[in-house]
Design a protein around this motif. Sequence first.
Motif, PDB file in Angstrom:
ATOM      1  N   GLY A 124      10.023  -1.489 -31.640  1.00  0.00           N
ATOM      2  CA  GLY A 124       9.806  -2.360 -30.479  1.00  0.00           C
ATOM      3  C   GLY A 124      11.033  -3.100 -29.979  1.00  0.00           C
ATOM      4  N   LEU A 125      11.771  -3.691 -30.903  1.00  0.00           N
ATOM      5  CA  LEU A 125      12.921  -4.498 -30.496  1.00  0.00           C
ATOM      6  C   LEU A 125      13.985  -3.652 -29.808  1.00  0.00           C
ATOM      7  CD1 LEU A 125      14.768  -7.129 -32.618  1.00  0.00           C
ATOM      8  CD2 LEU A 125      15.922  -4.978 -32.178  1.00  0.00           C
ATOM      9  N   GLY A 126      14.225  -2.466 -30.338  1.00  0.00           N
ATOM     10  CA  GLY A 126      15.228  -1.580 -29.771  1.00  0.00           C
ATOM     11  C   GLY A 126      14.783  -1.000 -28.439  1.00  0.00           C
ATOM     12  N   ASN A 362      13.387 -14.766 -30.454  1.00  0.00           N
ATOM     13  CA  ASN A 362      12.761 -14.514 -31.748  1.00  0.00           C
ATOM     14  C   ASN A 362      11.697 -13.427 -31.577  1.00  0.00           C
ATOM     15  OD1 ASN A 362      10.167 -15.107 -33.461  1.00  0.00           O
ATOM     16  ND2 ASN A 362      11.899 -15.830 -34.680  1.00  0.00           N
ATOM     17  N   HIS A 363      11.668 -12.479 -32.526  1.00  0.00           N
ATOM     18  CA  HIS A 363      10.689 -11.391 -32.431  1.00  0.00           C
ATOM     19  C   HIS A 363       9.698 -11.368 -33.584  1.00  0.00           C
ATOM     20  CE1 HIS A 363      12.808  -9.118 -29.189  1.00  0.00           C
ATOM     21  NE2 HIS A 363      13.875  -9.702 -29.723  1.00  0.00           N
ATOM     22  N   THR A 364       9.720 -12.365 -34.438  1.00  0.00           N
ATOM     23  CA  THR A 364       8.828 -12.274 -35.597  1.00  0.00           C
ATOM     24  C   THR A 364       8.587 -13.628 -36.243  1.00  0.00           C
ATOM     25  OG1 THR A 364       8.420 -11.068 -37.650  1.00  0.00           O
ATOM     26  CG2 THR A 364      10.641 -11.881 -37.330  1.00  0.00           C
ATOM     27  N   THR A 470       6.990 -13.438 -21.921  1.00  0.00           N
ATOM     28  CA  THR A 470       6.190 -12.306 -22.393  1.00  0.00           C
ATOM     29  C   THR A 470       6.910 -10.993 -22.091  1.00  0.00           C
ATOM     30  OG1 THR A 470       4.158 -13.553 -22.122  1.00  0.00           O
ATOM     31  CG2 THR A 470       3.944 -11.157 -22.164  1.00  0.00           C
ATOM     32  N   ASN A 471       6.971 -10.128 -23.086  1.00  0.00           N
ATOM     33  CA  ASN A 471       7.655  -8.837 -22.957  1.00  0.00           C
ATOM     34  C   ASN A 471       7.121  -8.021 -21.791  1.00  0.00           C
ATOM     35  OD1 ASN A 471       8.196  -8.057 -26.517  1.00  0.00           O
ATOM     36  ND2 ASN A 471       9.370  -9.242 -25.080  1.00  0.00           N
ATOM     37  N   GLY A 472       7.892  -7.022 -21.411  1.00  0.00           N
ATOM     38  CA  GLY A 472       7.459  -6.082 -20.379  1.00  0.00           C
ATOM     39  C   GLY A 472       8.044  -4.712 -20.685  1.00  0.00           C
ATOM     40  N   THR A 663       0.333 -11.868 -36.472  1.00  0.00           N
ATOM     41  CA  THR A 663       1.482 -11.189 -37.088  1.00  0.00           C
ATOM     42  C   THR A 663       2.307 -10.347 -36.119  1.00  0.00           C
ATOM     43  OG1 THR A 663       0.188  -9.245 -37.750  1.00  0.00           O
ATOM     44  CG2 THR A 663       0.316 -11.060 -39.328  1.00  0.00           C
ATOM     45  N   GLU A 664       1.706  -9.732 -35.119  1.00  0.00           N
ATOM     46  CA  GLU A 664       2.461  -8.892 -34.176  1.00  0.00           C
ATOM     47  C   GLU A 664       2.949  -9.792 -33.054  1.00  0.00           C
ATOM     48  OE1 GLU A 664       4.371  -6.217 -33.878  1.00  0.00           O
ATOM     49  OE2 GLU A 664       2.764  -4.726 -33.994  1.00  0.00           O
ATOM     50  N   ALA A 665       4.273  -9.960 -32.967  1.00  0.00           N
ATOM     51  CA  ALA A 665       4.813 -10.927 -32.007  1.00  0.00           C
ATOM     52  C   ALA A 665       4.314 -10.634 -30.592  1.00  0.00           C
ATOM     53  CB  ALA A 665       6.335 -10.921 -32.062  1.00  0.00           C
ATOM     54  N   SER A 666       4.432  -9.401 -30.168  1.00  0.00           N
ATOM     55  CA  SER A 666       3.941  -9.039 -28.840  1.00  0.00           C
ATOM     56  C   SER A 666       3.285  -7.663 -28.886  1.00  0.00           C
ATOM     57  CB  SER A 666       5.113  -9.019 -27.840  1.00  0.00           C
ATOM     58  OG  SER A 666       4.767  -8.297 -26.681  1.00  0.00           O
ATOM     59  N   GLY A 667       4.074  -6.665 -29.332  1.00  0.00           N
ATOM     60  CA  GLY A 667       3.658  -5.294 -29.102  1.00  0.00           C
ATOM     61  C   GLY A 667       4.067  -4.944 -27.689  1.00  0.00           C
ATOM     62  N   THR A 668       4.545  -3.734 -27.485  1.00  0.00           N
ATOM     63  CA  THR A 668       4.857  -3.304 -26.122  1.00  0.00           C
ATOM     64  C   THR A 668       4.165  -1.979 -25.824  1.00  0.00           C
ATOM     65  OG1 THR A 668       6.926  -2.453 -27.037  1.00  0.00           O
ATOM     66  CG2 THR A 668       7.036  -4.512 -25.781  1.00  0.00           C
TER      67      THR A 668
END
Length: 825
Positions: A124-126, A362-364, A470-472, A663-668
């Motif tokens: 996810g982060l990458g 922060n991702h986690t 929020t991620n996109g 536990t899952e910061a966002s999920g994409t």
Amino acid sequence: AWLKNQASGFKGKDQFEKEVVRHVETTLARSMFNCDETAAYAATSLAFRDRLVIEWNRTQQRQTFADSKRVYYLSLEFLMGRALDNAMLNIGEKEVAKSGLSELGFRVEDIIQQEHDAALGNGGLGRLAACFLDSLASLNFPAWGYGLRYRYGIFKQEIIDGYQVEVPDYWLDFNPWEFPRHDVTVDIQFYGNVNKTTDDSGKVTAHWEGGETVRAVAYDVPIPGYATPSTNNLRLWSSQAASGEFDFQKFNSGDYESSVGDQQRAETISAVLYPNDNLDRGKELRLKQQYFWVAASLYDIVRRFKKSKRPWREFPDQVAIQLNDTHPTLAIVELQRILIDLEGLDWDDAWNIVQQTFSYTNHTVLPEALEKWSVGLVQHLLPRHLQIIYDINLFFLQMVERNFPKDREMLSRVSIIEESQPKMVRMAYLAIVGSHKVNGVAELHSDLIRTTIFKDFVTIFGPDKFVNVTNGITPRRWLHQANPGLSSLIASKAGDPEHYLKDLTLLNKIELSVNDPAFRKAWAEVKLANKQRLADYIKSTTGIVVSPKALFDVQVKRIHEYKRQQMNIFGVIFRYLKLKSMSPEERKKVLPRVSIFGGKAAPGYWMAKQIIHLINSVGSVVNNDPDIGDALKVIFLEDYNVSKAEIIIPASDISEHISTAGTEASGTSNMKFVLNGGLIIGTCDGANIEITREIGEENIFLFGNLAEDVDDLRHKNTYGDHKIDPSLDKVFNVIQSGTFGNAQDFQGMVSAVREHGDFYLVSDDFHSYLETQELVDKSYADQELWITKCITSVARMGFFSSDRCINEYAEEIWNVEPLQPDTNN
Ligand code: 26Q
């Protein structure tokens, strides 16, 4: 074709063909008679690369001339996937390539598939970093990515006898998308010691001396925006021996081996991507990678700033640096070092500049993923940096003490140095203290970091420092490229792709057609075709035949206990037992389901590997059971990566995003699946919550305990009487009876729940998971209602474009503006 009038566009397919032929005959030195698909891929890429280079140079010149503020995105991972299809679509020349290639005797799809994924990331982060680069360029922001050019990306996964086997991913054999810049190098220092000198005025200066030097060489990758000439730069650093370091003495005296050894040691730094996802392992080489990359990038950024001859205090008006997780946190220390040791600024002036420049994502919240480095290791590798970290901590703690004199406990809680044995540097705390903004990646996650792991820092710095973004995801790759059928169907209602893909809220126009029979029929046909494409892929890779009429249930992501693939496979086993208990007549009436899994386990993550083994073992039993037939198939797709995601995601009916709440910061991928017309079954976690708010709770299958109840449940599981859910108990008994092979092989997964407190609450959520899966079956049986849910959901997904997300960063964190290209040249 929108670039037609740009110098960078092809003047029709004839020119494209000429360019391809020229590259085959000159660059590749082959004849057209012996041009296979590999050569056609190479030549097509080179032809497109030539187009990119023109706008890339212009964009860089424009940015230099405008001298406005730039964004630098520092990430140890960029999970780019393939570049050719993306380049074709972004510059609007895919049709030209298609007809040109077809005249040369090739199908564009086959040529695109020749490309090896650029897999410089875990998950996810990458991939988020890659989506951000696409949005930054598409929105015309002056922005650079900085990363490492690993010789080996994430390993290739093979499944042998049901077990994961890792194979190295050597991907640089032929890579037309990178430009080596042998003239852009930085020499990076490690080890050595620090001496201090005092000048006549009494001012003390630190000098970091001795040690070893490794050279960073820049490799640049063009990042084309969609439907805009803007083409940004991704700069990846490769390590090699610095000229002074290669030991000619040894070489001349015939000791070739050890002289080559020095060279190899230097090259080791950028040799391999660490394959851990959401786990911190304190290896020296990893810290070396971090400093190497951060020091080279900052040298580059500072060099560019200095050309403008501005005073130092204007640095934050010119430069915004985003830290993708704590991996680049040393950049904070390095900039402070440059300013005080090399540029002679006062501590306070320098520190102000640093804080205004940096921001941290922060991702986690998982404790095992929060980076810490031992003080001894940092001292050894980077002696001057450790001193500066201690000074940063001292001034920070003095400030805390002044403002909260009554709270003595607070000082040890927030100290950047953990007073453990051995002492550790807490990288997240350093990142917070050195940044002006800290963000989480979904609302729940941002709330959690504010109220749990970073609570004290909210008290100290005030609530405004902590924000949510929020991620996109980029709709160019994750809709238009992965799902051309759906994209053109959407375009028939929402307007040109060039329009709606740049303003994804325009998707809402398709909701007006939700009851239009022709639209609904076309919608169903697109989904069926995508499922057929995946079924063909499954057949060709596993030999297993699945029916595209079955319900496709997909869980693809890195394997991790918190993501709970184990709960999914336990549920599959329960379904299998239920089917076995039915009469053949009853069985004929059930809705067939294909359970599809994919994902890599970190090589040292024993439990994750056990989960993969169980999935494969269940698959070989279920898929070969004549009682079952098409009613249930269990598929594990090998080597899940970006290009495979592009085939899998558009084919999903239901996908699973079932992490333990909190536990899952966002999920994409949750966003990618819904955008492609699939529904999701999920927990109240990460971005699932905001997806629900956008698409409506009638369109999502939510289940399970809430984040706020997790602590109590865990406590109860450990200290109270821990009753296992009866259905789960049945599943465990069957596993232990040896139905899926040696029970011993799966003992770890069973006892984690039965005996070790069930930390991930699999048993606590199992009942509501099964109930919700039954609801999924019932809902799918009503195809009309199902399609309504799918269309409505897609229509309401506009919010999750990474363009929205990047605009929020630009406005609330970076304070940067787009630089409009001049489209008339
Ligand atoms: C740290 C130290 C040493 C070695 C490796 C690492 C390391 C590497 C990768 C730690 C974490 C990662 C990756 C984390 C990751 O992918 N997190 C995911 O980020 C996504 C984007 O924000 C979120 O959507 C996911 O929820 C989150 O799990």
